[in-house]
Design a protein around this motif. Structure first.
Motif: not given
Lengths: 606, 606
Positions: A321-324, A336, A422, A425-427, B167-173, B176, B196-197, B255-256
């Motif tokens: 996972r990429r972030s910041m 990115v 994430h 989330i259950r999955e 969005e799927p690829q980013c929450g904090t960041d 993106q 999402i979420f 979401e579950k």
């Protein structure tokens, strides 16, 4: 969702490099066949079974859960097949005596197996785990006839077992047990009462289930001295030992729980069920608790396994996972953003998980050697030996069970945290690990009960602090040996300081408790946690000492593994061990700050 | 299952006795109508609504959850009715401007309301909570037309709102973010993308839902500087402002989740949905974050509320359930055993919950005064005032959000622990509180993000330590005033020592960070937790000082409440505050112990 990978490299490190299991097994009768090659082969096979069969059922089992229909419990899809493979593989009898169909290997081998199974799929592992409790009880207290009838099919895994202690009005305080056992003319008993929270109380994995039940004889003394132990099979064995008549014990309902949903937690109704006394009348509690240390260490595994599983999955996620961007500058400029693994705070969480999983595993392996000696004492009828090692193990048991399960919950929660939203989330399975692990600090004696057992019983009442003196002497001797190596010296020094502090704390509590009995309870939790942190520090130093030696004298092998051991030791001493000091401060604070308020003044909702 | 009781006595203690809200409201334009009588009446009514309407839906809502059918979400039974009562009662507009249909009361009144609602039923409270976010955004950045069209029905509670960031690829960041917004000839935009979420993303509580959405204009700069903010209603308003045509935003799935199951967490698909720009182009992130401090304090409430609820239920259970005898001798000799409340270790758990719930509440009330000034600044267009109080609040926000939600999880887990095995069973609700609370450290910025915001941004970057110097000066001044009272003196002294230490730690980290940027991240979590413990200590001393004064000069009133405040302060300083020292040690340890290992060497599963 990543799959579970058995951490065989770490297991072999502990077995062969840190705790010299080959040498240890050479001293055991049961160790004759546990040669390094055999041990290797068994671990490899077990790991494969856990990775390929148990791990894939972990999430689906939670989703589906168990079902109750007409008093019969069905386990989730795939559980029957997996259990068949387990039983066919002879895994249930791994450490059981050969005369009842077991493989006669040392008890520790069983714990290693349990750890891998419990990591891959804890709820599944509870079914064979409960059987072990029944097997141990029958082995130690059953007649030869009872052993032939019940122990053999349990050992083969054809039948399963349970332990029926808890009732609606009592769990910890078993003196309140009400279930009645009335003697019959044929020497059997009729049991009537309700048991709750019975793990594996009913299921479809085996053709029969052997319940070990606490109940009261007519006119038995009140309280804990009037409780006897009974074997109550779901189906009464016929004269050939095959499954016969259905007995009067039925699953009344399944508990809806936070987690371990694939493990059937039953209300069991005994309605004139036929039972057979096991062990002496009115000594049921003693009989039940003979193997309590091993049962509790079995639960301590739940602190380690889920930490390992959560760590494996969180680590994979943190690499993907990429972030910041990392604060010290872009690490992956073509991407990115940088992977989570480049953020120091994410590493703090991952290393906490790693330190708990590997440190906890090492604590288990340390204790498992003592368990081997204790079991051998029992098996050979050498009471003195059995007692000696049971005492040593008895001191460590509440530390392992209480401390490791608390840290296991922390590790599982950190796994969720690494995943961010994430994780909720259950999955992804991360929140399931939290839910499944949460039971560990509750059953087999809550953390509070472990804390009282450690401080009140093992340390103060039974040994007047002697247990701490003896254990810290070992630690101090080890630490002193490693003062000369400049990499190990700071940790060895810290540990030496802590052994002194541990004894001092014990003495101060002992003195305070003479004037104020509440001190024992008010200090117990912090004493337990303090003991856990120091014990884990010792066990990390033992690993680090081996790592230093291998790095200096190793040669060809990859050094990354040993570097990681040193780095994790450093992390543990610098970032987790400081918590011991806050527990030290808290435990010495007066019991007054807990006891002074009237119950009525605790809440003001008006 | 016991019901929720609004802790009105404690709330009034904080409002009237500790933080002088009557005096504070007298200085606010919006405070004109917030006389003590009105405030009392509102709190009473709100408490009644929470106790009688929201609390009974807490467990059933979790059991039933939300359902998705044909793109439409249905909330659990009873939610629609409860929401109708809520909207009819004018609760949504309690602190909203009168010109758009609100009651114009101070922002703090809204927080008090949120706390009670969130304690009684957190998942329910999220629906109106998200609407507040949308309301704030439109109020601050919308055109007058947008305010008339959207803000009015939101304020009345006829419509609800959401915040669509992740969005799927980013929450904090959020740099993106990929969702596209294409300008149309009529001045509107067409939005396409997946969010999402999204809490309250769809539901059946209101006739319309107003989504506030982050998206990118064509040719917008990369990263965070190319994001704009849009209003995207579920139904486009017609020329009368009534619900018109269905817009192209649809809930693709629910979401579950681990918990908050009665709160709909949606995947929202924007498929050429019509949207309207709000605020300047490419400044969406700034606009979205204008009220972030209040949103995050709204989430901090989830640290307090669930701690309170779990405490209330655990306390009731501890008084009812009997197990074993107190170590200091039988307390209820006529009973089969003593109640749990007589065991010191159970009291340790209960008092930890109490200290967190009441200490956390007091921290919220302290911050809420600052929020009032900040909001008044914004409302009156007094930018200087707004900014001044936003800065003060900005320093406290990550402490409240990060620290209180971490402690809220601890408190909820202790509630389960007090119940023993019964805590793990769903029907008692204790495990639900744990599951529901677990999200709090994840959304609205994880704990790690709060920690970086506090140390990296608010303390180091923006003020070079000045924020800590300013805040600790307040604390020190207060502590010094209370050195003469012998009951308060030990706590005041401890606090003085801590204010010095806090500044010293800040300087040491600042110096270390000059050479090694990773230090900021590696120290951040421990710095956050340390800051939280010291802030809570200050807030407990403030309560204790009032209690001492009332006990000395009170007169007729029952003294139990004030004694309990003193006893809880004592408990806090002696048993919880010591944790600050382990955080102090950890935060100063070198970042090397986190960063030295290669990612590949972190795991050895082979």
């Amino acid at each position: 969702m990543p799959v579970y990978k058995a951490p065989l490299r770490d297991m072999k490190f502990l077995l062969n490099e840190v705790f010299d299991y080959p040498g240890h097994y050479a001293t055991l009768t049961s160790g004759e066949n546990a040669t390094p090659d055999i041990v290797d082969a068994i671990l490899g096979e077990c790991g494969k079974f856990c990775e390929e069969v148990l791990s894939p059922l972990y999430l689906s089992g939670d989703e589906e859960g168990c079902k109750l229909d007409n008093g019969e419990v069905t386990t989730p899809a795939g559980y029957r097949d997996a259990y068949q493979q387990y039983a066919m593989g002879g895994w249930q009898g791994l450490s059981a005596p050969e005369e009842y169909g077991g493989q006669g290997l040392p008890a520790s081998m069983g714990l290693l197996k349990q750890e891998m199974m419990g990591t891959a799929n804890w709820p599944f592992s509870m079914y064979p785990g409960l059987s072990l409790g029944a097997m141990n009880t029958i082995f130690l207290h059953g007649t030869e006839d009872q052993k032939q009838t019940y122990l053999a099919p349990l050992t083969e895994g054809h039948w399963a077992g349970t332990m029926c202690l808890t009732e609606p009005q009592c769990g910890t305080d078993l003196g309140q047990v009400k279930t009645k056992a009335e003697p019959q003319v044929d020497g059997s008993y009729r049991l009537t009462g309700t048991k709750i929270f019975i793990s594996s109380g009913d299921h479809d994995l085996t053709e029969n289930i052997v319940h070990i039940v606490l109940a009261r004889l007519p006119d038995a003394p009140k309280g804990t001295r009037g409780i006897s132990l009974f074997i109550v099979p779901k189906f009464l064995p016929d004269s050939n030992g095959d499954v016969g008549e259905r007995n009067g014990v039925v699953c009344g309902s399944l508990e809806k729980k936070m987690g371990i949903k694939a493990s059937a937690t039953c209300v069991l109704n005994f309605d004139g069920a036929t039972g057979f006394l096991i062990g002496p009348e009115n000594e049921g509690l003693n009989c039940m608790f003979t193997f309590m240390n091993t049962a509790r260490i079995g639960t301590a595994i739940q602190g380690v396994g889920p930490a390992e599983l959560s760590y494996q999955w969180a680590l994979t996620y943190a690499k993907d996972r990429r972030s910041m961007r990392a604060l010290s500058g872009k690490k992956e400029p073509d991407q990115v953003a940088d992977s989570l693994i480049h953020h120091a705070d994410v590493r703090r969480m991952l290393l906490t998980q790693k330190a708990i999983a590997e440190g906890g595993r090492a604590m288990l392996y340390y204790a498992a050697r003592l368990a081997d000696h204790m079991v051998e004492g029992f098996t050979e009828g050498d009471d003195k030996k059995a007692e000696k090692y049971d005492d040593k193990l008895g001191f460590l048991t509440p530390i392992l069970k209480g401390f490791l399960t608390e840290l296991g919950c922390e590790a599982a929660n950190l796994g969720v945290q690494v995943f961010g939203g994430h994780g909720y989330i259950r999955e992804h399975g991360m929140e399931q690990i939290v839910r499944d692990t949460r039971i560990a600090t509750l059953y087999e004696g809550t953390t509070g009960i472990q804390a009282l057992d450690l401080l009140g019983r093992k340390v103060l009442l039974m040994t007047q602090g002697g247990a701490v003196r003896e254990f810290t002497l070992n630690i101090a001797n080890f630490a002193r040996k490693h003062l000369t190596d400049k990499r190990l010296r700071p940790w060895a020094l810290e540990l030496l300081k802590l052994t002194g502090q541990w004894n001092l704390l014990t003495v101060r509590i002992m003195l305070a408790a003479r004037k104020d009995r509440d001190v024992v309870s008010s200090a117990s939790y912090d004493f337990l946690m303090y003991s856990g942190y120091v014990t884990m520090a010792y066990i990390w130093l033992r690993q680090a000492a081996v790592a230093v030696d291998k790095l200096d004298n190793g040669g060809e092998e990859s050094t990354g593994f040993y570097q990681a051991k040193l780095a994790t030791t450093e992390f543990y001493f610098e970032r987790l061990l400081p918590r011991a000091q806050s527990h030290a401060t808290s435990m010495l604070s007066p019991s007054k700050n807990l006891m002074q308020l009237d119950a009525e003044d605790l809440a003001f909702t008006g």
